[in-house]
Design a protein around this motif. Sequence first.
Motif, PDB file in Angstrom:
ATOM      1  N   VAL A   1       0.832  -1.203   0.000  1.00 22.79           N
ATOM      2  CA  VAL A   1       0.000   0.000   0.000  1.00 22.79           C
ATOM      3  C   VAL A   1       0.871   1.258   0.000  1.00 22.79           C
ATOM      4  O   VAL A   1       0.620   2.216  -0.740  1.00 22.79           O
ATOM      5  N   LEU A   2       1.916   1.262   0.810  1.00 20.83           N
ATOM      6  CA  LEU A   2       2.749   2.449   0.961  1.00 20.83           C
ATOM      7  C   LEU A   2       3.647   2.715  -0.242  1.00 20.83           C
ATOM      8  O   LEU A   2       3.978   3.871  -0.527  1.00 20.83           O
ATOM      9  N   THR A   3       4.062   1.679  -0.948  1.00 22.31           N
ATOM     10  CA  THR A   3       5.090   1.853  -1.980  1.00 22.31           C
ATOM     11  C   THR A   3       4.603   1.740  -3.411  1.00 22.31           C
ATOM     12  O   THR A   3       5.301   2.157  -4.334  1.00 22.31           O
ATOM     13  N   HIS A   4       3.411   1.194  -3.643  1.00 26.22           N
ATOM     14  CA  HIS A   4       3.018   0.910  -5.028  1.00 26.22           C
ATOM     15  C   HIS A   4       2.876   2.170  -5.875  1.00 26.22           C
ATOM     16  O   HIS A   4       3.159   2.158  -7.074  1.00 26.22           O
ATOM     17  N   SER A   5       2.454   3.284  -5.271  1.00 29.45           N
ATOM     18  CA  SER A   5       2.286   4.512  -6.049  1.00 29.45           C
ATOM     19  C   SER A   5       3.620   5.019  -6.582  1.00 29.45           C
ATOM     20  O   SER A   5       3.713   5.518  -7.715  1.00 29.45           O
ATOM     21  N   ALA A   6       4.665   4.906  -5.761  1.00 30.16           N
ATOM     22  CA  ALA A   6       5.994   5.318  -6.205  1.00 30.16           C
ATOM     23  C   ALA A   6       6.471   4.441  -7.351  1.00 30.16           C
ATOM     24  O   ALA A   6       7.056   4.933  -8.340  1.00 30.16           O
ATOM     25  N   VAL A   7       6.229   3.135  -7.259  1.00 30.08           N
ATOM     26  CA  VAL A   7       6.621   2.219  -8.330  1.00 30.08           C
ATOM     27  C   VAL A   7       5.840   2.534  -9.605  1.00 30.08           C
ATOM     28  O   VAL A   7       6.410   2.562 -10.707  1.00 30.08           O
ATOM     29  N   LEU A   8       4.547   2.794  -9.472  1.00 35.22           N
ATOM     30  CA  LEU A   8       3.739   3.146 -10.651  1.00 35.22           C
ATOM     31  C   LEU A   8       4.244   4.423 -11.302  1.00 35.22           C
ATOM     32  O   LEU A   8       4.276   4.535 -12.537  1.00 35.22           O
TER      33      LEU A   8
END
Length: 335
Positions: free
Chosen positions: A260-267
């Motif tokens: 939840v915390l990191t997926h936006s950065a990866v996207l």
Amino acid sequence: MVKHVLHRDASIDVLRIVAIVAIVVGHVWFEPPVRLATYTWHVPIFFVLSGYLASSLGFGELVRRRGQSLLLPYLAWLVIIAAILVGFDDPLRLLAGGAQLPRELNAFWFVTAFFVAIVAAAAIERLRLGWQWLIAAGLLTAAYLTSEVIALVPLDAGVGLACVVFVVAGRTLRDMQSRIGHPATTGAAMLAVSAALIVSGASGPLDLKHGDFGTPVVSVVTAMLISGGLILVVGELLAGIDGRAGEFISRLSLCGFMVVLTHSAVLFVMREAGVHEWGSFGVALVGPWLLAMLLLFTPLSLALCGVPRRAVAPRAAEKPAPHGIGPPRHSFSSD
């Protein structure tokens, strides 16, 4: 270091995993059908689960442990992602939360809102359920009346207070469940009613990050029906999961908070690199989950995953313990 053994309900872990996948889906595809299929329930279900799961923690201990499991990873990943992608030119903006955060951190709003909701709900949980509903309804009404500014409240405390209504809904389901004769059938009916409300247009999607609670009252009720229906149906279907399958599911669930915390950065990185949507989805979902599975066995587990390093010993699913009895089991991690 002594490892703690944690017994978990595999059906609840499955729901967490499915909801996390739905959150990533909603951040990859923005078409109306996807929003209708995911936004009404994929975040509210975590609040409902936090109310549904019994806890024996006192108020002070709950605040301390939720601070460790939620706020510590929040701060750790905020610093890491900001250092790599965002920078610290405007630190107050980074700490503001919600709609104020850069795109790479656009899922971080949930953590502080979730923490506020858990703490606020704990403060009123010894009241009669009717009084809890009255307070929660008042907080939700205030959110409707201030919808244009609620998402601007620092650390999304305003959204968190409004979401207490979902926590109370989870407690209500827990208290009523022993009187439900056919849980799977009842749950399926709840899901069918929800689908009818959504398809007919009577219930619009929620976007809690922006303080949007959808169609007044109807969307919130729909979110409760979906969350409750899934709890009842999945709880019955997966009641016998144990052994290695249960252990694997539990470990996946324990690692979900980091996703939840990191997926936006990866996207964000994938989009900047021109990677196709399906490729971005796969990397943003699988990459953080695999890394978290490794970190779970290291001293960094608490800081980055929100879970103390421990062994997991799953058991067959069981009904939630009566209020205030049994092991403390909250969303994302259990202490």
